[in-house]
Scaffold this motif. Structure first.
Motif, PDB file in Angstrom:
ATOM      1  N   HIS A   6      32.771 -54.161  40.457  1.00 50.12           N
ATOM      2  CA  HIS A   6      31.473 -54.552  39.874  1.00 50.12           C
ATOM      3  C   HIS A   6      30.887 -55.745  40.637  1.00 50.12           C
ATOM      4  CE1 HIS A   6      33.069 -52.163  36.555  1.00 50.12           C
ATOM      5  NE2 HIS A   6      31.853 -52.102  36.058  1.00 50.12           N
ATOM      6  N   LEU A   7      31.753 -56.685  41.006  1.00 51.84           N
ATOM      7  CA  LEU A   7      31.280 -57.850  41.758  1.00 51.84           C
ATOM      8  C   LEU A   7      30.880 -57.457  43.178  1.00 51.84           C
ATOM      9  CD1 LEU A   7      33.902 -60.553  40.651  1.00 51.84           C
ATOM     10  CD2 LEU A   7      31.886 -59.672  39.429  1.00 51.84           C
ATOM     11  N   VAL A   8      31.610 -56.521  43.758  1.00 50.39           N
ATOM     12  CA  VAL A   8      31.264 -56.012  45.091  1.00 50.39           C
ATOM     13  C   VAL A   8      29.855 -55.407  45.069  1.00 50.39           C
ATOM     14  CG1 VAL A   8      31.821 -54.278  46.853  1.00 50.39           C
ATOM     15  CG2 VAL A   8      33.654 -55.584  45.752  1.00 50.39           C
ATOM     16  N   ARG A   9      29.573 -54.635  44.023  1.00 51.44           N
ATOM     17  CA  ARG A   9      28.255 -53.999  43.922  1.00 51.44           C
ATOM     18  C   ARG A   9      27.159 -55.035  43.694  1.00 51.44           C
ATOM     19  NH1 ARG A   9      27.779 -48.651  40.492  1.00 51.44           N
ATOM     20  NH2 ARG A   9      25.732 -48.845  41.482  1.00 51.44           N
ATOM     21  N   LEU A  10      27.455 -56.067  42.897  1.00 51.00           N
ATOM     22  CA  LEU A  10      26.466 -57.137  42.704  1.00 51.00           C
ATOM     23  C   LEU A  10      26.162 -57.844  44.026  1.00 51.00           C
ATOM     24  CD1 LEU A  10      27.738 -58.594  39.315  1.00 51.00           C
ATOM     25  CD2 LEU A  10      25.520 -57.505  39.702  1.00 51.00           C
ATOM     26  N   ASN A  11      27.197 -58.021  44.817  1.00 52.66           N
ATOM     27  CA  ASN A  11      26.992 -58.628  46.140  1.00 52.66           C
ATOM     28  C   ASN A  11      26.101 -57.754  47.014  1.00 52.66           C
ATOM     29  OD1 ASN A  11      28.566 -60.811  45.459  1.00 52.66           O
ATOM     30  ND2 ASN A  11      30.364 -60.156  46.621  1.00 52.66           N
ATOM     31  N   LYS A  12      26.359 -56.445  46.998  1.00 51.84           N
ATOM     32  CA  LYS A  12      25.613 -55.523  47.862  1.00 51.84           C
ATOM     33  C   LYS A  12      24.193 -55.286  47.359  1.00 51.84           C
ATOM     34  CE  LYS A  12      29.530 -52.788  49.606  1.00 51.84           C
ATOM     35  NZ  LYS A  12      30.185 -51.440  49.586  1.00 51.84           N
ATOM     36  N   GLU A  13      24.039 -55.141  46.023  1.00 51.43           N
ATOM     37  CA  GLU A  13      22.785 -54.652  45.475  1.00 51.43           C
ATOM     38  C   GLU A  13      21.855 -55.750  44.965  1.00 51.43           C
ATOM     39  OE1 GLU A  13      23.627 -51.417  42.731  1.00 51.43           O
ATOM     40  OE2 GLU A  13      25.326 -50.802  43.980  1.00 51.43           O
ATOM     41  N   LEU A  14      22.405 -56.899  44.613  1.00 47.16           N
ATOM     42  CA  LEU A  14      21.563 -57.996  44.122  1.00 47.16           C
ATOM     43  C   LEU A  14      21.684 -59.251  44.987  1.00 47.16           C
ATOM     44  CD1 LEU A  14      21.945 -57.730  40.228  1.00 47.16           C
ATOM     45  CD2 LEU A  14      20.072 -56.932  41.658  1.00 47.16           C
ATOM     46  N   GLY A  15      22.340 -59.107  46.131  1.00 46.42           N
ATOM     47  CA  GLY A  15      22.452 -60.245  47.041  1.00 46.42           C
ATOM     48  C   GLY A  15      23.252 -61.393  46.475  1.00 46.42           C
ATOM     49  N   ALA A  16      24.246 -61.080  45.623  1.00 42.89           N
ATOM     50  CA  ALA A  16      25.104 -62.122  45.053  1.00 42.89           C
ATOM     51  C   ALA A  16      26.143 -62.552  46.081  1.00 42.89           C
ATOM     52  CB  ALA A  16      25.795 -61.608  43.790  1.00 42.89           C
ATOM     53  N   LYS A  67      29.820 -71.677  41.308  1.00 48.88           N
ATOM     54  CA  LYS A  67      28.442 -71.245  41.130  1.00 48.88           C
ATOM     55  C   LYS A  67      28.220 -70.004  41.980  1.00 48.88           C
ATOM     56  CE  LYS A  67      24.860 -72.936  43.313  1.00 48.88           C
ATOM     57  NZ  LYS A  67      23.736 -73.731  43.839  1.00 48.88           N
ATOM     58  N   VAL A  68      27.570 -69.011  41.394  1.00 49.62           N
ATOM     59  CA  VAL A  68      27.269 -67.771  42.105  1.00 49.62           C
ATOM     60  C   VAL A  68      25.760 -67.589  42.129  1.00 49.62           C
ATOM     61  CG1 VAL A  68      27.506 -65.260  42.111  1.00 49.62           C
ATOM     62  CG2 VAL A  68      29.452 -66.688  41.444  1.00 49.62           C
ATOM     63  N   ASP A  69      25.221 -67.360  43.328  1.00 53.28           N
ATOM     64  CA  ASP A  69      23.790 -67.120  43.489  1.00 53.28           C
ATOM     65  C   ASP A  69      23.518 -65.625  43.560  1.00 53.28           C
ATOM     66  OD1 ASP A  69      23.273 -69.935  43.780  1.00 53.28           O
ATOM     67  OD2 ASP A  69      24.040 -69.775  45.836  1.00 53.28           O
ATOM     68  N   MET A  70      22.396 -65.207  42.945  1.00 50.94           N
ATOM     69  CA  MET A  70      21.942 -63.825  43.060  1.00 50.94           C
ATOM     70  C   MET A  70      20.545 -63.831  43.658  1.00 50.94           C
ATOM     71  SD  MET A  70      23.388 -61.643  39.871  1.00 50.94           S
ATOM     72  CE  MET A  70      25.096 -61.842  39.311  1.00 50.94           C
ATOM     73  N   GLU A  71      20.491 -63.499  44.937  1.00 45.58           N
ATOM     74  CA  GLU A  71      19.260 -63.624  45.706  1.00 45.58           C
ATOM     75  C   GLU A  71      18.128 -62.784  45.113  1.00 45.58           C
ATOM     76  OE1 GLU A  71      17.790 -62.548  50.230  1.00 45.58           O
ATOM     77  OE2 GLU A  71      19.890 -63.084  49.897  1.00 45.58           O
ATOM     78  N   GLU A  72      18.412 -61.536  44.723  1.00 42.83           N
ATOM     79  CA  GLU A  72      17.374 -60.642  44.231  1.00 42.83           C
ATOM     80  C   GLU A  72      16.778 -61.127  42.909  1.00 42.83           C
ATOM     81  OE1 GLU A  72      15.988 -57.826  45.570  1.00 42.83           O
ATOM     82  OE2 GLU A  72      17.053 -58.383  47.403  1.00 42.83           O
TER      83      GLU A  72
END
Length: 276
Positions: free
Chosen positions: A174-184, A215-220
């Motif tokens: 789930h975290l891998v997908r957040l990284n790929k899809e929401l720029g986390a 802290k985790v950033d979500m670019e999107e």
């Protein structure tokens, strides 16, 4: 993996008891609609459909799934394998997709909700789901629901906190997908998988636990999220049931239990209910 017993148990039930299941479903009625909620690839249900076609039972199969591609693949597969079968796939959320079927078509309706998916619902979600399902049924309509049963906590923990690490990778994905899809920018090494089982409530809960202040950033989204050290992130609920609770659930929503189809280890039950 062998530790994850649920799919094998239900497949065993459908394979070894298909004649009894089809007889119970079609008792007193040789023509009906078979509506499967969350049909997916229809692997287990195809076992029943093949038997119904062999017995010349007039079944209209209505798979309901949120994935249009999954529905299209299933319709194509069944058209090739069972050309005599009537199939009408519905795409979307269960109850929105089923609204056109709410009127009495003159045919008995049989609903399937397999795979122990009901165990992923909270108490409130279960009540809402069964209430909505009941509202779609008329007297004599039937529902078959797959329930994972309470059993040795060791067996359950091996299935949901497996020694191969599949559960851990599944949740971290789930975290891998957040990284790929929401720029986390989740660092997977900063999270630990934790699973617990409460034998009294029958609830398996999975969490990812933060191993550090971070802290985790979500670019999107243009947002940042802070996690405290040891803060849990709730990932999954999978509830286990007993036969008494299942009977009470049926009664509370206007059904009565007609048959219980269980695997040889009594790990799993496909419970057939009829609407009063």
């Amino acid at each position: 993996m062998p530790e994850y017993y649920l799919t094998d148990c239900e497949f065993e039930i459908f394979t070894s008891q298909r004649t009894q299941i089809v007889e119970a479903i079609s008792e007193g009625c040789n023509k009906f609609e078979l509506i499967e909620l969350g049909a997916g690839d229809g692997l287990k249900t195809t076992i029943l459909l093949e038997h119904m076609v062999e017995k010349s039972i007039g079944v209209q199969y209505i798979p309901v799934d949120i994935s249009e591609k999954t529905n299209a693949d299933l319709v194509k597969k069944l058209s090739n394998e069972l050309p005599a079968l009537g199939v009408k796939a519905l795409t979307g959320d269960y109850f929105h997709a089923l609204k056109p079927l709410n009127g009495h078509s003159g045919l008995r309706k049989i609903f399937l909700f397999l795979g122990a998916n009901i165990g992923n619902f909270s108490d409130e979600e279960t009540q809402l789901f069964l209430s909505q399902l009941s509202s779609l049924c008329h007297t004599g309509d039937k529902v078959m629901i797959g329930f994972d049963l309470k059993k040795s906590p060791e067996v359950i923990m091996n299935a949901y906190s497996d020694p191969h690490g599949h559960t851990r990778r599944f949740n971290l994905n789930h975290l891998v997908r957040l990284n790929k899809e929401l720029g986390a920018n989740f660092d997977l090494s900063n999270f630990e998988q934790h699973t617990s089982y409460h034998p009294g409530t029958g609830a398996v809960k999975s969490h990812l636990v933060s191993l550090t202040d971070q802290k985790v950033d979500m670019e999107e989204l243009g947002q940042s999220f802070h996690f405290d050290k040891w803060e849990p992130v709730f990932m999954e609920l999978s509830r286990k049931f007993d036969l008494e609770t299942i009977a009470i659930m049926a009664e509370n929503h206007g059904f009565k239990v007609e048959k219980q189809f269980m695997d040889k280890r009594n790990y799993f039950v496909d419970s057939l209910w009829v609407k009063d």
